[in-house]
Design an enzyme around this catalytic site. Structure first.
Site, mmCIF file in Angstrom:
data_model
loop_
_atom_site.group_PDB
_atom_site.id
_atom_site.type_symbol
_atom_site.label_atom_id
_atom_site.label_comp_id
_atom_site.label_asym_id
_atom_site.label_seq_id
_atom_site.Cartn_x
_atom_site.Cartn_y
_atom_site.Cartn_z
ATOM 1 N N HIS A 1 0.835 -1.191 0.000
ATOM 2 C CA HIS A 1 0.000 0.000 0.000
ATOM 3 C C HIS A 1 0.874 1.247 0.000
ATOM 4 O O HIS A 1 1.260 1.729 1.059
ATOM 5 C CB HIS A 1 -0.905 -0.007 1.232
ATOM 6 C CG HIS A 1 -1.773 -1.223 1.332
ATOM 7 N ND1 HIS A 1 -1.309 -2.438 1.784
ATOM 8 C CD2 HIS A 1 -3.079 -1.404 1.016
ATOM 9 C CE1 HIS A 1 -2.296 -3.320 1.749
ATOM 10 N NE2 HIS A 1 -3.384 -2.727 1.281
ATOM 11 N N HIS B 1 -4.116 3.355 -3.281
ATOM 12 C CA HIS B 1 -4.293 2.738 -1.963
ATOM 13 C C HIS B 1 -3.495 1.447 -1.817
ATOM 14 O O HIS B 1 -2.690 1.319 -0.904
ATOM 15 C CB HIS B 1 -5.777 2.469 -1.679
ATOM 16 C CG HIS B 1 -5.980 1.554 -0.515
ATOM 17 N ND1 HIS B 1 -6.050 2.007 0.778
ATOM 18 C CD2 HIS B 1 -6.059 0.192 -0.451
ATOM 19 C CE1 HIS B 1 -6.173 0.967 1.591
ATOM 20 N NE2 HIS B 1 -6.189 -0.139 0.876
ATOM 21 N N GLU C 1 -17.950 -4.276 24.124
ATOM 22 C CA GLU C 1 -17.149 -5.496 24.271
ATOM 23 C C GLU C 1 -15.909 -5.477 23.382
ATOM 24 O O GLU C 1 -14.815 -5.860 23.826
ATOM 25 C CB GLU C 1 -18.001 -6.730 23.942
ATOM 26 C CG GLU C 1 -19.200 -6.948 24.879
ATOM 27 C CD GLU C 1 -20.394 -6.047 24.560
ATOM 28 O OE1 GLU C 1 -20.404 -5.409 23.476
ATOM 29 O OE2 GLU C 1 -21.332 -5.980 25.392
ATOM 30 N N HIS D 1 -29.033 -14.990 24.540
ATOM 31 C CA HIS D 1 -27.995 -14.886 25.568
ATOM 32 C C HIS D 1 -27.314 -16.222 25.862
ATOM 33 O O HIS D 1 -26.365 -16.266 26.631
ATOM 34 C CB HIS D 1 -28.605 -14.322 26.866
ATOM 35 C CG HIS D 1 -28.867 -12.846 26.802
ATOM 36 N ND1 HIS D 1 -29.574 -12.276 25.774
ATOM 37 C CD2 HIS D 1 -28.499 -11.825 27.624
ATOM 38 C CE1 HIS D 1 -29.638 -10.959 25.974
ATOM 39 N NE2 HIS D 1 -28.994 -10.670 27.084
HETATM 40 C C1 LIG Z 1 -11.513 -4.486 9.767
HETATM 41 C C2 LIG Z 1 -10.964 -4.335 8.387
HETATM 42 N N1 LIG Z 1 -11.811 -4.354 7.357
HETATM 43 C C3 LIG Z 1 -11.343 -4.252 6.098
HETATM 44 C C4 LIG Z 1 -10.007 -4.135 5.860
HETATM 45 C C5 LIG Z 1 -9.484 -4.064 4.443
HETATM 46 N N2 LIG Z 1 -9.020 -2.687 4.170
HETATM 47 C C6 LIG Z 1 -7.742 -2.340 4.279
HETATM 48 S S1 LIG Z 1 -7.475 -0.718 4.003
HETATM 49 C C7 LIG Z 1 -9.102 -0.462 3.653
HETATM 50 C C8 LIG Z 1 -9.591 0.915 3.273
HETATM 51 C C9 LIG Z 1 -9.053 1.899 4.192
HETATM 52 O O1 LIG Z 1 -9.312 3.184 3.807
HETATM 53 P P1 LIG Z 1 -8.472 4.324 4.467
HETATM 54 O O2 LIG Z 1 -8.335 4.073 5.907
HETATM 55 O O3 LIG Z 1 -9.083 5.597 4.061
HETATM 56 O O4 LIG Z 1 -7.048 4.120 3.859
HETATM 57 P P2 LIG Z 1 -6.347 4.890 2.655
HETATM 58 O O5 LIG Z 1 -6.857 4.277 1.396
HETATM 59 O O6 LIG Z 1 -6.715 6.307 2.781
HETATM 60 O O7 LIG Z 1 -4.921 4.608 2.881
HETATM 61 C C10 LIG Z 1 -9.823 -1.638 3.789
HETATM 62 C C11 LIG Z 1 -11.275 -1.747 3.544
HETATM 63 C C12 LIG Z 1 -9.147 -4.138 6.986
HETATM 64 N N3 LIG Z 1 -7.835 -4.051 6.859
HETATM 65 N N4 LIG Z 1 -9.654 -4.209 8.231
#
Ligand SMILES: Cc1ncc(C[n+]2csc(CCOP(=O)(O)OP(=O)(O)O)c2C)c(N)n1
Ligand SMILES: [Mg+2]
Length: 651
Positions: free
Chosen positions: A11, A246, A397, A459
């Site tokens: 990334h 990204h 939680e 529950h």
């Molecule tokens: C809980 C979770 N859901 C989905 C992902 C997959 N994922 C990684 S980065 C991302 C998008 C993140 O967007 P942003 O925080 O705006 O990052 P940017 O593209 O700006 O670097 C997703 C959906 C993850 N890593 N964790």
């Protein structure tokens, strides 16, 4: 950009977009010593948007942590120190594992809470031996995640003033421009939580970033959120600002264009000496730590007992004599013979162990009376009583569990947190992260089966015990009485290299008779509770509230002249780690006639009973009714277990 390109995955966008912010924070503001990443009083840094891992690795390398250029070249390769997402390794300056978005924020809240509690407990006038901040980076993704609400709301209520979060407001996530799915007014949202918000900071203007950080560190007891407007992939002339930055390598042409755009003429992985020198923070860090050491020595001379206790806690050692006292307590419980709910026995163990364990900090997600997590020595931790040891986490939680991870990762604590077992899966990924990071968090999960009764199937956990058992590096204990509960708590506290889930009943359970040797064997996870004199014809294996029922059935069978053994198996994970001779001694291969009894899904038990065995379990949801009626209806009775024993004996 070059490392992602070389790995052909990663990334680049967030590292490039947040580089200007990181430069100011890491070079000018962060208190750290790259030569000693474990210095207790370092500021903590959490990269909650863990996909930006290459930013963290670059910072660690440039500032002088033991992370080499080769490590950067090996980004995302097998066995490298630079995995796809940062994995906790305090030897190289990685405080916590991130990647599951939002949880890093929870970890940071836990670290800030831990810092404040330690500072309030150990600092003395003129001796600020604990005095550091927690910084976290996060992106749109972290703030979209529900957990960000849980932990930010908690941090606001707790007034964690030394927590500073920097939001990478770049308007982009994987699917494109976030406006269509994330239109919150984030600044207003955090103001509503009681945070100090610095909105609309230009994330590419070092002066503006510096000023915002200065304002945040000077804040007035409120946690700070700095909203930095940035361009994802900053510097890549044709791709910056787009979602393609990204999570894809930038590509050779665009990398060449970026080099030209930034005026960077050197090939990949080459760092000129002047830049290297300007970034090397080892000397500065050593000076900072040396100064702190001077303060520490003065403190240790003035307050030797406090210093010794703090040093012990930070080293993760339990107090001398803990194990001895805990063994004596289990022996006492054996003599007492009280027939209590195991959640009550758990509270009894906390009352016993708490006063001697300054590091034991705990709480509940708003189920304090039900979970029995409050101890005699509990002092509720609030902004006005920051040295307290009991945390009302609120109905959160997942947030609680991520915060517990942060407290454990900070060091100095044995943290525990309670909720109903059925809500463990609200928190599940944080439990998984405790395991992945090998953090010694204790989860107190009460109301562990249909035995909770009238609250009904919403529950009543069915699949939860089995599903927790299959998380690697996690120990699950389902004790059957006060003696097993005392032992489970002891081993949970002693286990500093992974989480322990204590699975406890709402309802009273019978006390079991044991010899001293049997009491000692509990810690092996499974042991012979009732034997039959000679080689057994059949073995019954049971856990928790079903041990009492199984014991009745086994005694009845033996009274009729059968030879049936009862094995109590409070922790299958622990039993599996015993040597083969021990396991064979408890469950000899020669005895194939076996019955397992547990008020949960039958799935985990086939490995113990074999395909010819019987399992008294429950593979469907329960119903709202008194526990007694449910146990009767679903076959958790001595009579029904007895029938299963007869069936396996008959072959
Ligand atoms: C809980 C979770 N859901 C989905 C992902 C997959 N994922 C990684 S980065 C991302 C998008 C993140 O967007 P942003 O925080 O705006 O990052 P940017 O593209 O700006 O670097 C997703 C959906 C993850 N890593 N964790
Ligand atoms: Mg984004």
């Amino acid at each position: 950009m070059d490392a992602v390109q070389k790995a052909k995955s990663g990334h680049p966008g967030a590292p490039m977009g947040m580089a200007d912010i990181a430069e100011v924070l890491w070079r000018d503001v962060l208190k750290h010593n790259p030569s000693n990443p474990n210095w207790w009083d370092r500021d903590r840094f959490v990269l909650s948007n863990g996909h930006a891992s290459m930013l963290l690795y670059s910072l660690l390398h440039l500032t002088g942590y033991p992370l080499s250029l080769d490590d950067l070249r090996n980004f995302r390769q097998f066995g490298s120190k630079t995995p796809g997402h940062p994995e906790r390794d305090t030897r190289i300056g990685i405080e916590t594992t991130t990647g599951p978005l939002g949880q890093g924020l929870g970890n940071a809240v836990g670290m800030a809470l831990a810092e404040r509690a330690l500072a309030a407990t150990y600092n003395r006038p003129g001796h600020l031996v604990i005095d550091h901040r927690t910084y976290a980076f996060c992106g749109d993704g972290c703030l979209m995640e529900g957990i960000s609400h849980e932990v930010a709301s908690f941090a606001g209520a707790q007034r964690l003033g030394k927590l500073i979060v920097i939001y990478d407001d770049n308007g982009i996530s994987i699917d494109g421009k976030v406006r269509g799915w994330f239109a919150d007014d984030t600044a207003m949202r955090f103001e509503a939580y009681g945070w100090h918000v610095l909105p609309r900071v230009d994330g590419h203007d070092s002066g503006a970033i510096s000023a915002a950080l200065a304002a945040a560190t000077a804040a007035d007891g409120r946690p700070s959120l700095i909203c930095c407007q940035t361009v994802i992939g900053w510097g890549a002339p044709n791709k910056q600002g787009s979602a393609s930055m990204h999570g894809e390598p930038v590509g050779a042409d665009e990398i060449a264009a970026t080099r030209a755009n930034l005026g960077w003429t050197l090939p990949p992985f080459e760092i000129p000496d002047d830049i290297r020198a300007a970034w090397d923070l080892r000397a500065k860090g050593e000076r900072a730590e040396r100064q702190w050491r001077g303060q520490w020595e003065a403190y240790a001379a003035a307050y030797p007992e406090l210093a010794a206790e703090l040093a012990r806690r930070m080293s993760g050692e339990l107090p001398d004599g803990f194990a001895r006292g805990a063994h004596a307590y289990a022996a006492r419980m054996q003599v007492d013979g009280a027939a209590l709910a195991t959640r009550q026995s758990s509270q009894g163990a906390l009352n016993e162990f708490g006063p001697g364990l300054a590091e034991l900090i705990g709480g509940s997600a708003d189920l304090t009376p039900s979970n029995g997590t409050l101890r005699k020595d509990s002092v509720v931790l609030t902004p006005d009583r920051p040295a307290g040891n009991y945390v009302h986490f609120g109905v959160r939680e997942f947030g609680m569990s991520a915060i517990l991870n942060g407290i454990a990762a900070h060091g100095g604590f044995v943290p525990y947190g309670g909720t109903f077992l059925t809500f463990s899966d609200y928190a599940r990924n944080a439990v998984r992260m405790s395991a992945l990071m090998r953090l010694g968090v204790v989860y107190v999960y009460t109301h562990d089966s249909i035995g909770l009764g009238e609250d009904g199937p919403t529950h009543q956990p069915i699949e939860h015990i089995a599903s927790l058992r299959i998380i690697p590096q996690t120990d699950v204990w389902r004790p059957c009485d006060a003696v097993e509960t005392a032992t489970a708590w002891r081993v949970a506290i002693e286990n500093r290299s992974g989480p322990t889930c204590l699975v406890l009943t709402r309802q009273a359970v019978a006390h079991q008779a044991r010899s001293a040797a049997q009491v000692a064997a509990i810690a092996r996870g499974g042991y012979v509770l009732i034997d039959c004199g000679a080689a057994p014809e059949a073995i019954v294996i049971a856990t928790g509230s079903e041990v009492g029922i199984a014991a009745e059935a086994v005694r009845a069978a033996n009274a009729r002249g059968r030879r049936v053994r009862l094995v109590s198996m409070p922790s299958t994970n622990t039993f599996e780690r015993q040597d083969d001779a021990y396991k064979q001694g408890v469950l000899p291969d020669a005895v194939a006639a076996r019955v397992a009894v547990e008020a949960g899904v039958r799935e985990p038990w086939w490995r113990y009973v074999g395909i010819k065995g019987r399992i008294v379990g429950i593979d469907h949801f329960g119903e709202s009714a008194p526990a007694k009626d449910l146990f009767q209806h679903y076959g958790f009775t001595a009579e029904h277990v007895g029938k299963a024993v007869d069936a396996v004996l008959a072959g």
